[in-house]
Design a protein around this motif. Structure first.
Motif: not given
Length: 518
Positions: A75, A102-105, A107, A126, A129-130
């Motif tokens: 990811h 594009q998946l949120d953290g 998920s 990633k 920050q996510e």
């Protein structure tokens, strides 16, 4: 006769580029972006250079602790290095699990939990920050494709590691995990083997074998979709130059196509809808396209009509494949310039002889007709073998006699051609096919760039529309176009970038309905 098992040795993800380079080492891959893991390579790269890059990162992954059969959840930021890293993971003996950028953290963390035990391969942005801190609890180790972090192993620090031989997985061993579109909730993780991936590759490779002239292939496909694997292999094994797009913006795409003149285009339906305006570009960026290929969903007839008429090649074809992440392509159809803009866009085609099969089963005991569509069931040697950590969801889509239920409704005509009318969860009682109505509206209203009919409050159909340059909808023209359709609420106008979309640009209809209700 349908062949449920196709005899093959598996596609061999880890050596795809090595084998392509053995045949056509100087063949070029052009990119519209820099590779995060190797920005110095530039945007015109030979297949031999890409094969060496995969070999390099496979050795780094092995040095970082990736071993035979271990899962590696990938990811990272979007780009062509996603499939390259997937090849490297496979070459090191691991099983890549590809998650959309594009998946949120939250998920990603849940899907990583389902994949455990697994390494996580991500990037510094990633991770910082996510992604939530729970990924450190779920992951066997955290590896960074780019950047550094005190709690992760940076692959950049392993540059120069001694190269290792490729590790071959058995043909029936899990070889790749991709997630489903997620249009109805958190995606499922579909498990593919080398054998099932090969079964997906064969019918498409057979079709491309009919292309006699060396053509440049332009591809805009989600980098985490299983389709990208076969698209790369088919193009590079034939020695076709490959143009890879991350950005599908029409002006950007037109600039590239006007300069590089592709002969084959591979993209998702919504990308082709974006590119309709290329037909009006004075540089004729689509002039040399002989074959358009759209994956996995029915496409609107207006789009097919405009793109085919933008080509200046003799007898161009628009090839449409229907399937899903779990099955690969199951049926196919081809359209020519003779089809009109208001042709029946719900016809998705016929199965691949000897490789796939399809049937339509009544939902209510009455005969299946266009007005009473049935469940679409398929058989395919390319069907995923499991949903990771969700065996009950996988078993739910298998019928008692071994067919796979697609979740779509439709019918077949006397010639055996399949027609897709709706997703089962999107059926609006008493309305008929929302997709057919959308085709009609798009054919009659050229100013529309998208129209999605969803179930609104009290179950009433609500059309959500997008227009070119977000101009106000012409209400009189709308009323005239909708006059012959079932009753709907007044249209709601949105910007296309605000529509909830999956990694493959499908509109999340259920989520859109919830947003409207809110």
């Amino acid at each position: 006769m349908f062949l449920q098992r196709i005899g093959n040795k598996g596609i061999g993800l880890g050596t795809i580029l090595e084998r392509a380079a053995a045949r056509h080492p100087a063949n070029l891959v052009a990119l519209d972006h820099d590779l995060d893991i190797a920005p110095g390579l530039g945007r015109r790269v030979t297949v031999a250079e890409l094969a060496d890059l995969v070999d390099d990162f496979a050795s780094r992954l092995a040095a970082a602790g990736v071993r035979f059969g271990e899962r590696v959840v990938l990811h990272k930021g979007d780009g062509f290095d996603i499939p390259l890293l997937a090849f490297a993971i496979a070459r090191a003996g691991g099983v890549p699990v590809l998650l959309s950028p594009q998946l949120d953290g939250a998920s990603v963390a849940e899907l990583l939990r389902r994949a455990t035990p697994a390494h996580l391969l991500t990037d510094q942005t990633k991770l910082e920050q996510e992604l939530p801190d729970t990924v450190h609890e779920y992951a066997t180790s955290v590896l960074l494709a780019t950047g550094h972090h005190p709690d992760a192993t940076a692959l950049a620090d392993l540059a120069g590691t001694a190269r290792v031989a490729p590790v071959a997985l058995p043909a029936d061993h899990p070889a790749l995990v991709t997630h489903t579109s997620g249009t109805t909730g958190l995606p499922k993780l579909a498990v593919h083997t080398g054998r099932t991936l090969e079964a997906r590759y064969r019918p498409q490779a057979g079709a491309v074998a009919l292309v006699r002239r060396r053509e440049t292939v332009a591809m805009h496909v989600s980098f985490v979709h299983s389709r990208v694997i076969s698209a790369i292999a088919i193009s590079l094994y034939r020695g076709f130059p490959l143009l890879v797009l991350k950005d599908s913006a029409p002006r950007h795409t037109a600039d590239l196509f006007a300069r590089l003149r592709p002969g084959i285009l591979e993209a998702h339906p919504n990308s082709f809808m974006e590119w309709e305006e290329l037909a009006d570009d004075p540089r004729a960026p689509l002039a040399q396209v002989k074959y358009f290929s759209s994956t996995f969903d029915a496409i609107h007839p207006r789009t097919v009509h405009r793109l085919l008429h933008a080509s200046r090649r003799r007898a161009p074809l628009f090839v449409q494949l229907y399937g899903q992440s779990e099955t690969g392509p199951v049926v196919a159809s081809a359209f020519t310039r003779r089809q009109t803009a208001d042709a029946n866009g719900r016809r998705v085609g016929i199965p691949f002889p000897g490789m796939t099969d399809v049937r339509v089963v009544s939902r209510d005991g009455r005969p299946v007709t266009p007005d009473n569509p049935g469940f679409i069931d398929v058989r395919s040697g390319g069907r995923a073998v499991a949903f990771l950590d969700e065996p009950e969801r996988y078993a739910k889509q298998l019928t008692a006699d071994g067919w796979w239920r697609m979740g779509d409704v439709g019918y077949r005509d006397r010639l055996g051609r399949l027609y897709l009318l709706d997703r089962e969860v999107d059926v609006i009682d008493g309305f008929g096919s929302t997709l057919t109505a959308e085709d009609t509206l798009l054919a009659k209203l050229p100013e529309l760039t998208e129209v999605i009919i969803v179930r609104g409050p009290q179950g009433r159909p609500v059309p959500v529309v997008c227009t070119r340059q977000d101009r106000p909808l012409d209400r009189a023209a709308w009323q005239a176009a909708a006059a012959g359709l079932p009753d709907m609420a007044e249209p709601v106008q949105w910007r296309v970038e605000d529509l909830p979309q999956t990694a493959t640009t499908k509109i999340k209809r259920l989520e859109l309905g919830r947003l409207l209700a809110g």
